[in-house]
Design an enzyme around this catalytic site. Sequence first.
Site, PDB file in Angstrom:
ATOM      1  N   ARG A 150       0.712  -1.213   0.037  1.00  0.00           N
ATOM      2  CA  ARG A 150       0.062   0.162  -0.247  1.00  0.00           C
ATOM      3  C   ARG A 150       0.752   1.176  -0.262  1.00  0.00           C
ATOM      4  O   ARG A 150       2.085   1.284   0.345  1.00  0.00           O
ATOM      5  CB  ARG A 150      -0.965  -0.014   1.316  1.00  0.00           C
ATOM      6  N   LYS A 174      -1.672  -2.675   8.054  1.00  0.00           N
ATOM      7  CA  LYS A 174      -2.640  -2.163   8.844  1.00  0.00           C
ATOM      8  C   LYS A 174      -2.636  -2.619  10.391  1.00  0.00           C
ATOM      9  O   LYS A 174      -2.309  -4.047  10.607  1.00  0.00           O
ATOM     10  CB  LYS A 174      -3.987  -2.450   8.291  1.00  0.00           C
ATOM     11  N   HIS A 245      -3.040   2.214  -5.489  1.00  0.00           N
ATOM     12  CA  HIS A 245      -4.141   0.828  -5.327  1.00  0.00           C
ATOM     13  C   HIS A 245      -4.036   0.254  -6.636  1.00  0.00           C
ATOM     14  O   HIS A 245      -4.038  -0.852  -6.649  1.00  0.00           O
ATOM     15  CB  HIS A 245      -5.210   1.024  -4.739  1.00  0.00           C
ATOM     16  N   ARG A 248      -1.089  -1.977  -7.018  1.00  0.00           N
ATOM     17  CA  ARG A 248      -1.360  -3.196  -6.122  1.00  0.00           C
ATOM     18  C   ARG A 248      -2.401  -4.248  -6.726  1.00  0.00           C
ATOM     19  O   ARG A 248      -2.053  -5.263  -6.859  1.00  0.00           O
ATOM     20  CB  ARG A 248      -2.088  -2.587  -4.749  1.00  0.00           C
ATOM     21  N   HIS A 271      -3.443  -9.091   3.667  1.00  0.00           N
ATOM     22  CA  HIS A 271      -4.973  -9.076   3.947  1.00  0.00           C
ATOM     23  C   HIS A 271      -5.232  -9.982   5.183  1.00  0.00           C
ATOM     24  O   HIS A 271      -4.638 -11.113   5.231  1.00  0.00           O
ATOM     25  CB  HIS A 271      -5.723  -9.742   2.656  1.00  0.00           C
ATOM     26  N   TYR A 280      -9.794 -10.745  -6.601  1.00  0.00           N
ATOM     27  CA  TYR A 280      -8.765 -10.949  -7.941  1.00  0.00           C
ATOM     28  C   TYR A 280      -8.981 -11.989  -8.668  1.00  0.00           C
ATOM     29  O   TYR A 280      -8.671 -11.831  -9.649  1.00  0.00           O
ATOM     30  CB  TYR A 280      -7.453 -10.719  -7.426  1.00  0.00           C
TER      31      TYR A 280
END
Length: 299
Positions: A150, A174, A245, A248, A271, A280
């Site tokens: 990210r 995150k 993004h 990404r 994730h 995806y």
Amino acid sequence: MIPEIKQLADEYVSYIRLEKNYSSYTVAEYENDLRDFLLFLQEEGIEKLEEVDYPVARLYITRLYDRSYAKTSISRKISAIRSFYTFMNARYGIEDQAFRLLYHPKQEERLPAFFYQQELEKLFEVTMGEDFRSLRDRALLELLYATGIRVGELVEIEVQDVDHYLSIVKVMGKGRKERFVPFGSFAEEALQNYIESSRPQLMKQKKHAKLFVNLRGDPLTDRGVRYVLDGLMEKASLHTNITPHMIRHTFATHLLGAGADLRSVQELLGHSHLSSTQVYTHITNEHLRQTYLQTHPRA
């Protein structure tokens, strides 16, 4: 004694920035969403958060629809205000049911945008100069595509976080979750050239450890990365709106299209849930379907 609404909002923004460690981009979005909501309360003559009940919450959402906000923006605003009220409930006992009862707008399913290989090659071509700026831009683009990280993770990378021997980079994801992401020979060469030849010249007399810097030698910000990518798109004459993004998305799509397993891609992307990565597979399946329809004699 409960502070006034504006002070409460500032308190919440400080909380998500310092304690929850949200990215600067997310904090800015939530802050804007709260400012918009507080302006609505002012227009309605509401002076206390306790006065906001379900009908008031519904009125606010109706006003957003009247102003032609996209469903994604409305959904984000609901999430931001709901989170704000949850915080206020925990800290001051303020009732938080009004926004909890709201439904998020039903979203139209949109697959993430990504670059095809030829488009990506055009982007890399415009970074092939040997000046300080081109060396930096090439390293930045190569690392984004090589790792799928990210933009918030990219700008926090420090020089010592790059292991050139193992070709891995440490990133802070995150929730302050640390992970190590591998990169290939193209990114390694670009990073070496940038760190050895470009970064010291751009830094001048500045002293900090951040890997990527702007032309003044200061740490590159989220907005700065977007500015760099916009410039590359313009030079490459690609007529689309690029975001970090999008690179990404391209990273994940190309990996899965080449046969990588879903769990590995999930881990590389950082994730928490496999469902976030599964989107995806829809892209690669749709691409296969389109290829079949265009090439099979009896499709």
